[in-house]
Design an enzyme around this catalytic site. Structure first.
Site, PDB file in Angstrom:
ATOM      1  N   ASP A 296       0.506   0.128  48.323  1.00  0.00           N
ATOM      2  CA  ASP A 296       1.096  -0.459  49.590  1.00  0.00           C
ATOM      3  C   ASP A 296       2.374  -1.055  49.531  1.00  0.00           C
ATOM      4  OD1 ASP A 296      -2.001  -0.119  49.337  1.00  0.00           O
ATOM      5  OD2 ASP A 296      -2.101  -1.211  51.361  1.00  0.00           O
TER       6      ASP A 296
ATOM      7  N   HIS B 191       4.039  -2.076  52.867  1.00  0.00           N
ATOM      8  CA  HIS B 191       3.762  -2.792  54.015  1.00  0.00           C
ATOM      9  C   HIS B 191       5.017  -3.571  54.583  1.00  0.00           C
ATOM     10  CE1 HIS B 191      -0.239  -2.756  55.192  1.00  0.00           C
ATOM     11  NE2 HIS B 191      -0.618  -2.832  54.083  1.00  0.00           N
TER      12      HIS B 191
ATOM     13  N   ASP C  37       0.359   2.940  53.594  1.00  0.00           N
ATOM     14  CA  ASP C  37       0.443   1.438  54.177  1.00  0.00           C
ATOM     15  C   ASP C  37       2.045   1.375  53.658  1.00  0.00           C
ATOM     16  OD1 ASP C  37      -1.804   1.580  54.886  1.00  0.00           O
ATOM     17  OD2 ASP C  37      -2.533  -0.243  53.964  1.00  0.00           O
TER      18      ASP C  37
ATOM     19  N   ASP D 238       3.865  -2.135  58.972  1.00  0.00           N
ATOM     20  CA  ASP D 238       2.953  -3.089  59.368  1.00  0.00           C
ATOM     21  C   ASP D 238       3.226  -4.221  58.272  1.00  0.00           C
ATOM     22  OD1 ASP D 238       2.212  -1.936  61.991  1.00  0.00           O
ATOM     23  OD2 ASP D 238       0.600  -1.159  61.199  1.00  0.00           O
TER      24      ASP D 238
ATOM     25  N   HIS E  22      -2.816   2.331  57.919  1.00  0.00           N
ATOM     26  CA  HIS E  22      -1.777   1.488  58.745  1.00  0.00           C
ATOM     27  C   HIS E  22      -0.989   2.675  59.191  1.00  0.00           C
ATOM     28  CE1 HIS E  22      -2.274  -2.616  58.972  1.00  0.00           C
ATOM     29  NE2 HIS E  22      -2.988  -2.296  57.824  1.00  0.00           N
TER      30      HIS E  22
ATOM     31  N   HIS F 189      -5.388   6.942  49.369  1.00  0.00           N
ATOM     32  CA  HIS F 189      -5.066   5.640  49.857  1.00  0.00           C
ATOM     33  C   HIS F 189      -6.338   4.458  49.689  1.00  0.00           C
ATOM     34  CE1 HIS F 189      -3.260   2.169  51.499  1.00  0.00           C
ATOM     35  NE2 HIS F 189      -4.287   1.982  52.471  1.00  0.00           N
TER      36      HIS F 189
ATOM     37  N   ARG G  86     -14.498  -3.992  54.897  1.00  0.00           N
ATOM     38  CA  ARG G  86     -13.519  -3.913  56.075  1.00  0.00           C
ATOM     39  C   ARG G  86     -14.264  -3.475  57.390  1.00  0.00           C
ATOM     40  NH1 ARG G  86      -7.822  -2.986  54.541  1.00  0.00           N
ATOM     41  NH2 ARG G  86      -7.575  -3.854  52.690  1.00  0.00           N
TER      42      ARG G  86
ATOM     43  N   HIS H 223      -4.628   0.023  48.929  1.00  0.00           N
ATOM     44  CA  HIS H 223      -5.848  -0.380  50.077  1.00  0.00           C
ATOM     45  C   HIS H 223      -6.128  -2.059  49.972  1.00  0.00           C
ATOM     46  CE1 HIS H 223      -7.869  -0.165  53.678  1.00  0.00           C
ATOM     47  NE2 HIS H 223      -9.089   0.073  52.978  1.00  0.00           N
TER      48      HIS H 223
END
Length: 485
Positions: free
Chosen positions: A229, A231, A258, A261, A291, A339, A387, A414
């Site tokens: 990720d 991000h 990801d 975001d 994401h 992911h 999650r 993740h």
């Protein structure tokens, strides 16, 4: 010693101390420690709704929305009149995209407290979301939906004489363009909309022609880098290239979902990644993460950032591109990279993934959703995901999957990891997370993995976060997040 509800006064007193200590950890944003302390309080006194509600919001902060929902429901079970339990459950429902269920809780709170401004505001805003979704569903006619890409006319877009930023050469990405682009972004500049749209149209056409599972070959003497990720942490992305070299024919990369975001430089990240993909299509790879979806982008900042820097129709085009992203990559027929993780049943073969139609919207459920939402767990078997979506899978699940598909191990992302990576399931399941000091609060390191084509043994590089301009994470996030959090 007095007892109430099977709990001694001494246990209650100790539980309260654990709760107070947990509250201090929560204030310091040490959510993992707070969860551990709230858990100790619950073990001593399982009859206190406050403990469950407090642990619920701690789980929300660590994106364990499923656990947060369970705790909020337990708080309500313990004390049906405890309104904070309903607030927490509504927040968990919001985070899971279950807006109708959230509305039901907010409506109950508002009816109980009709003069409470906060209760009225949250009920009103949640009701707007539900009504907007109902309206969008009513007017949507999927079979007649026109491709966003087909509606974009790049040729009509003019590049102003005063623009001195990066320029595509004959409409194509070059190494010089990529170097200019990264330098432009370092100085907080902006790519012209004409070139931005051209990149999106080109990458959309490319990904739409790719398979759901991409096979990658790395020569025996070659190296291959896997990143997790990002991000929207653009300056940490540049640091990866500084530490490991720019992408190229001799330095291939895979970024495992990801990309956007939360971090407030998501636009910069995604155009650099898409640019390198167009420049080196056979040596630069990208997997879809959770994401890379419309609903997540609406809440966690990417949509707001794209609208602020470009336009709403570019948001729609990004969604179209994301729907074409591959879900998995298999390296040298030995390592599978996705992911999230593995599946809710054991008989999945790589050919099943290859045969899966991946273009879908957030509303459509499909059997391989787990590839970007599942989470590994230390215990055997499977369990509901913390999650709230996908599943958690144990070392036995990993072992059977690898045996069934003749693979050595899997790499996933993740999840934030303190060291930027984690090796579990007897070395057969590796997690890599490449966004250090996630959201400027987590204090974790970032990491990437380098493989040699012959041995395929993972080697880890870890790194700290680097400074970035004074734009806070979530700067473009939907205001409802702070409202409902």
């Amino acid at each position: 010693m007095a007892e109430s509800g099977g709990v001694s006064d001494d246990s209650k007193e100790k539980a309260e101390q654990f709760k107070n200590d947990a509250n201090e950890q929560f204030k310091a944003e040490h959510y993992g420690q707070a969860i551990e302390l709230y858990t100790k309080a619950i073990e001593l006194n399982p009859n206190n709704a406050v403990f469950y509600a407090n642990r619920s919001i701690s789980y929300l902060r660590t994106e364990c929305f499923g656990y947060a929902l369970t705790d909020a429901s337990k708080a309500i079970e313990v004390d049906k009149n405890y309104l904070k339990g309903y607030y927490r459950r509504a927040s968990a429902y919001m985070s899971l995209g279950k807006y109708k269920l959230a509305l039901k809780d907010y409506e109950g709170i508002y009816k109980h407290r009709p003069t409470d401004k906060d209760a009225k505001l949250k009920f009103t805003e949640c009701k707007k979301i539900v009504q907007q979704m109902a309206f969008q569903k009513a007017i949507a006619v999927e079979e007649n939906k026109v491709s966003v890409a087909d509606s974009i006319d790049v040729e009509s877009m003019q590049v102003e004489d005063k623009y001195d930023g990066p320029k595509l050469q004959d409409g194509k990405v070059t190494l010089q363009f990529m170097q200019d682009l990264m330098e432009c972004y370092k100085n907080q500049g902006k790519l012209h909309r004409k070139y931005a749209f051209q990149i999106l149209l080109d990458i959309n056409q490319y990904f739409s022609s790719q398979p759901t599972l991409v096979d990658i070959s790395v020569p025996d003497d070659g190296k291959f880098t896997v990143c997790g990720d990002i991000h929207g942490q653009f300056f940490d992305l540049l640091n990866i290239f500084k530490l490991n070299g720019l992408p190229g024919h001799d330095n291939p990369y895979l970024f495992n979902g990801d990309f956007v975001d939360r971090g407030s430089f998501s636009v910069e990240c995604i155009f650099v990644l898409f640019g390198f993909k167009l420049l080196y299509p056979n040596h630069f790879f990208m997997s879809r993460g959770n994401h890379e979806s419309e609903n997540m982008n609406k809440m966690y900042g990417f949509e707001g950032e794209v609208k602020a820097k470009y336009s709403a129709n570019m948001c729609d085009l990004f969604t179209e591109v994301y729907n074409w992203l591959p879900l998995c990559h298999c390296i040298n027929k030995r390592v599978l990279v996705m992911h999230g993780g593995l599946f809710s049943k054991d008989d999945i073969k790589l050919d099943d993934i290859r045969a899966t139609e991946r273009y879908y919207t957030d509303e459509i459920k499909y059997v391989f959703f787990h590839t970007f939402m599942s989470i590994k767990q230390p215990m055997y078997g499977r369990s509901p995901s913390k999650r709230g979506v996908g599943c958690q899978f144990g070392p036995d699940v990993t072992r059977r999957f690898l045996e069934n598909n003749n693979l050595d191990y899997i790499i996933r992302s993740h999840e934030v990891k303190d060291l930027g990576y984690e090796v579990t399931h007897d070395g057969k399941c590796i997690t890599v997370f490449s966004a250090p000091n996630y959201c400027d609060t987590m204090g974790n390191k970032g990491a990437f993995i380098v493989l040699n084509g012959k041995e395929m043994l993972p080697k880890y590089t870890t790194y700290e976060a680097v400074p970035h301009p004074n734009v806070k994470p979530m700067a473009y996030a939907n205001s409802l997040l702070s409202l409902f959090g």
